[in-house]
Motif scaffolding. Structure first.
Motif, PDB file in Angstrom:
ATOM      1  N   ILE A  81       0.849  -1.193   0.000  1.00 26.01           N
ATOM      2  CA  ILE A  81       0.000   0.000   0.000  1.00 26.01           C
ATOM      3  C   ILE A  81       0.886   1.244   0.000  1.00 26.01           C
ATOM      4  N   ARG A  82       0.295   2.370  -0.364  1.00 24.25           N
ATOM      5  CA  ARG A  82       1.069   3.611  -0.435  1.00 24.25           C
ATOM      6  C   ARG A  82       0.575   4.688   0.511  1.00 24.25           C
ATOM      7  N   ARG A  83      -0.533   4.425   1.226  1.00 29.03           N
ATOM      8  CA  ARG A  83      -1.010   5.435   2.157  1.00 29.03           C
ATOM      9  C   ARG A  83      -1.791   4.780   3.295  1.00 29.03           C
ATOM     10  N   LEU A  84      -1.739   5.438   4.430  1.00 28.77           N
ATOM     11  CA  LEU A  84      -2.526   5.052   5.601  1.00 28.77           C
ATOM     12  C   LEU A  84      -3.195   6.314   6.120  1.00 28.77           C
ATOM     13  N   ASN A  85      -4.515   6.276   6.263  1.00 31.59           N
ATOM     14  CA  ASN A  85      -5.261   7.390   6.836  1.00 31.59           C
ATOM     15  C   ASN A  85      -5.985   6.914   8.085  1.00 31.59           C
ATOM     16  N   LYS A  86      -5.866   7.679   9.165  1.00 33.72           N
ATOM     17  CA  LYS A  86      -6.535   7.320  10.413  1.00 33.72           C
ATOM     18  C   LYS A  86      -7.404   8.478  10.866  1.00 33.72           C
ATOM     19  N   LEU A  87      -8.687   8.186  11.104  1.00 33.20           N
ATOM     20  CA  LEU A  87      -9.630   9.168  11.621  1.00 33.20           C
ATOM     21  C   LEU A  87     -10.004   8.752  13.030  1.00 33.20           C
ATOM     22  N   GLU A  88      -9.684   9.595  13.993  1.00 35.32           N
ATOM     23  CA  GLU A  88      -9.904   9.267  15.399  1.00 35.32           C
ATOM     24  C   GLU A  88     -10.984  10.195  15.953  1.00 35.32           C
ATOM     25  N   ARG A  89     -12.082   9.608  16.429  1.00 35.47           N
ATOM     26  CA  ARG A  89     -13.247  10.404  16.841  1.00 35.47           C
ATOM     27  C   ARG A  89     -13.570  10.310  18.326  1.00 35.47           C
ATOM     28  N   GLY A  90     -13.321   9.161  18.969  1.00 33.44           N
ATOM     29  CA  GLY A  90     -13.687   8.984  20.366  1.00 33.44           C
ATOM     30  C   GLY A  90     -12.931   9.935  21.280  1.00 33.44           C
ATOM     31  N   GLN A  91     -13.543  10.259  22.409  1.00 31.98           N
ATOM     32  CA  GLN A  91     -12.966  11.241  23.324  1.00 31.98           C
ATOM     33  C   GLN A  91     -12.444  10.628  24.624  1.00 31.98           C
ATOM     34  N   ASN A  92     -12.689   9.350  24.829  1.00 31.28           N
ATOM     35  CA  ASN A  92     -12.234   8.687  26.060  1.00 31.28           C
ATOM     36  C   ASN A  92     -11.841   7.246  25.750  1.00 31.28           C
ATOM     37  N   PHE A  93     -10.566   6.948  25.873  1.00 32.99           N
ATOM     38  CA  PHE A  93     -10.069   5.594  25.662  1.00 32.99           C
ATOM     39  C   PHE A  93      -9.190   5.187  26.839  1.00 32.99           C
ATOM     40  N   LYS A  94      -8.919   3.900  26.916  1.00 33.00           N
ATOM     41  CA  LYS A  94      -7.976   3.386  27.907  1.00 33.00           C
ATOM     42  C   LYS A  94      -6.822   2.725  27.172  1.00 33.00           C
ATOM     43  N   GLU A  95      -5.612   3.019  27.596  1.00 29.00           N
ATOM     44  CA  GLU A  95      -4.421   2.484  26.936  1.00 29.00           C
ATOM     45  C   GLU A  95      -3.545   1.768  27.964  1.00 29.00           C
ATOM     46  N   ARG A  96      -4.125   0.713  28.525  1.00 28.62           N
ATOM     47  CA  ARG A  96      -3.404  -0.045  29.551  1.00 28.62           C
ATOM     48  C   ARG A  96      -2.111  -0.613  28.979  1.00 28.62           C
ATOM     49  N   GLY A  97      -1.073  -0.535  29.786  1.00 27.67           N
ATOM     50  CA  GLY A  97       0.239  -0.996  29.352  1.00 27.67           C
ATOM     51  C   GLY A  97       1.133   0.120  28.845  1.00 27.67           C
ATOM     52  N   PHE A  98       0.568   1.273  28.544  1.00 30.13           N
ATOM     53  CA  PHE A  98       1.335   2.448  28.142  1.00 30.13           C
ATOM     54  C   PHE A  98       1.636   3.210  29.428  1.00 30.13           C
ATOM     55  N   ALA A  99       2.909   3.245  29.819  1.00 26.31           N
ATOM     56  CA  ALA A  99       3.284   3.785  31.126  1.00 26.31           C
ATOM     57  C   ALA A  99       2.777   5.208  31.324  1.00 26.31           C
ATOM     58  N   SER A 100       2.836   6.016  30.285  1.00 30.86           N
ATOM     59  CA  SER A 100       2.364   7.395  30.409  1.00 30.86           C
ATOM     60  C   SER A 100       0.868   7.443  30.691  1.00 30.86           C
ATOM     61  N   TRP A 101       0.099   6.592  29.986  1.00 27.73           N
ATOM     62  CA  TRP A 101      -1.343   6.577  30.243  1.00 27.73           C
ATOM     63  C   TRP A 101      -1.631   6.086  31.653  1.00 27.73           C
ATOM     64  N   GLU A 102      -0.910   5.083  32.116  1.00 31.91           N
ATOM     65  CA  GLU A 102      -1.122   4.563  33.470  1.00 31.91           C
ATOM     66  C   GLU A 102      -0.889   5.663  34.502  1.00 31.91           C
ATOM     67  N   ALA A 103       0.145   6.477  34.303  1.00 35.35           N
ATOM     68  CA  ALA A 103       0.407   7.593  35.212  1.00 35.35           C
ATOM     69  C   ALA A 103      -0.705   8.635  35.113  1.00 35.35           C
ATOM     70  N   PHE A 104      -1.136   8.920  33.899  1.00 37.40           N
ATOM     71  CA  PHE A 104      -2.244   9.856  33.696  1.00 37.40           C
ATOM     72  C   PHE A 104      -3.491   9.370  34.424  1.00 37.40           C
ATOM     73  N   ALA A 105      -3.832   8.087  34.259  1.00 39.46           N
ATOM     74  CA  ALA A 105      -5.033   7.522  34.881  1.00 39.46           C
ATOM     75  C   ALA A 105      -4.940   7.541  36.402  1.00 39.46           C
ATOM     76  N   ALA A 106      -3.708   7.521  36.911  1.00 38.61           N
ATOM     77  CA  ALA A 106      -3.500   7.572  38.360  1.00 38.61           C
ATOM     78  C   ALA A 106      -3.472   9.004  38.882  1.00 38.61           C
ATOM     79  N   GLY A 107      -3.643   9.993  38.005  1.00 35.77           N
ATOM     80  CA  GLY A 107      -3.645  11.383  38.428  1.00 35.77           C
ATOM     81  C   GLY A 107      -2.271  12.003  38.561  1.00 35.77           C
ATOM     82  N   GLU A 108      -1.247  11.329  37.995  1.00 38.56           N
ATOM     83  CA  GLU A 108       0.133  11.825  38.102  1.00 38.56           C
ATOM     84  C   GLU A 108       0.507  12.543  36.799  1.00 38.56           C
ATOM     85  N   TRP A 109       0.026  13.757  36.641  1.00 39.39           N
ATOM     86  CA  TRP A 109       0.120  14.477  35.371  1.00 39.39           C
ATOM     87  C   TRP A 109       1.560  14.738  34.942  1.00 39.39           C
ATOM     88  N   ASP A 110       2.372  15.282  35.821  1.00 38.63           N
ATOM     89  CA  ASP A 110       3.760  15.603  35.451  1.00 38.63           C
ATOM     90  C   ASP A 110       4.515  14.332  35.065  1.00 38.63           C
TER      91      ASP A 110
END
Length: 203
Positions: A30-59
């Motif tokens: 293939i020669r192109r990939l297009n991604k349209l992202e519409r949802g406003q709330n997802f969970k990304e378990r296993g992504f360390a940054s998301w886990e910290a975000f979900a725990a309220g550790e913003w910095d």
């Protein structure tokens, strides 16, 4: 726009099957990939940054985003080697959800590394979305289109796979039209995201 999409025939795939099929088609020429992202709330378990975000550790969440730098750089290098043009359009509702606020910091790193991302204010497509939201899709050239699925809690749950060429062309045309209407990523980020206070995450 996207009128044929809800009625097109598709094959339901669980998450592992979707990922395997995506990789096969992605590497098939293939020669192109297009991604349209519409949802406003997802969970990304296993992504360390998301886990910290979900725990309220913003910095800490923001600092951990940098762990993805080499992973993303390799992805973009692989796409370049395969001759694939990748584009993403992120639809954002207002007020911005905590998840989207976090995600746009992740996308800022991707843009820094070469990803072609534009952002579209959901209020600007209210006329298009009177009947239903624009679809959450990944389009791989004219070979396959995936409607990405999530469970009620926002966890990734696989995809519906479409292969009808006419439907893929129509959906790609819709993506192209919206992508052109989107804001430059940095302009949107600096105007709408950078001034925000750290989000309050409800657990």
């Amino acid at each position: 726009m996207f009128d044929s999409f809800p009625h097109g025939p598709s094959e339901r795939m669980d998450r592992p099957t979707y990922h395997a099929d995506f990789r096969r088609v992605y590497e098939s020429g293939i020669r192109r990939l297009n991604k349209l992202e519409r949802g406003q709330n997802f969970k990304e378990r296993g992504f360390a940054s998301w886990e910290a975000f979900a725990a309220g550790e913003w910095d800490r969440a923001l600092a951990l985003i940098q762990e993805k730098r080499d992973v993303y750089a390799r992805q973009f290098h692989a796409a370049a080697q395969l001759g694939i043009l990748e584009r993403r359009l992120r639809v954002v509702e207002f007020p911005v959800t905590p998840y989207v606020q976090w995600e746009l910091f992740v996308l800022r790193l991707r843009v820094e590394l070469g990803d072609r991302i534009r952002v579209l204010d959901a209020r600007d497509i209210a006329d298009i979305e009177q009947g239903r939201p624009v679809p959450e899709v990944v389009i791989l050239g004219d070979a396959a289109l995936y409607e990405v699925l999530y469970d009620e809690e926002g966890n990734a749950a696989g995809a519906n796979r479409f292969t009808d060429r006419a439907l893929i062309r129509e959906t790609s045309a819709g993506f192209d039209a919206l992508y052109e209407r989107g804001d430059d990523f940095h302009d949107f980020f600096d105007r709408e995201i950078a001034p925000l206070a750290p989000p309050v995450v409800v657990r």
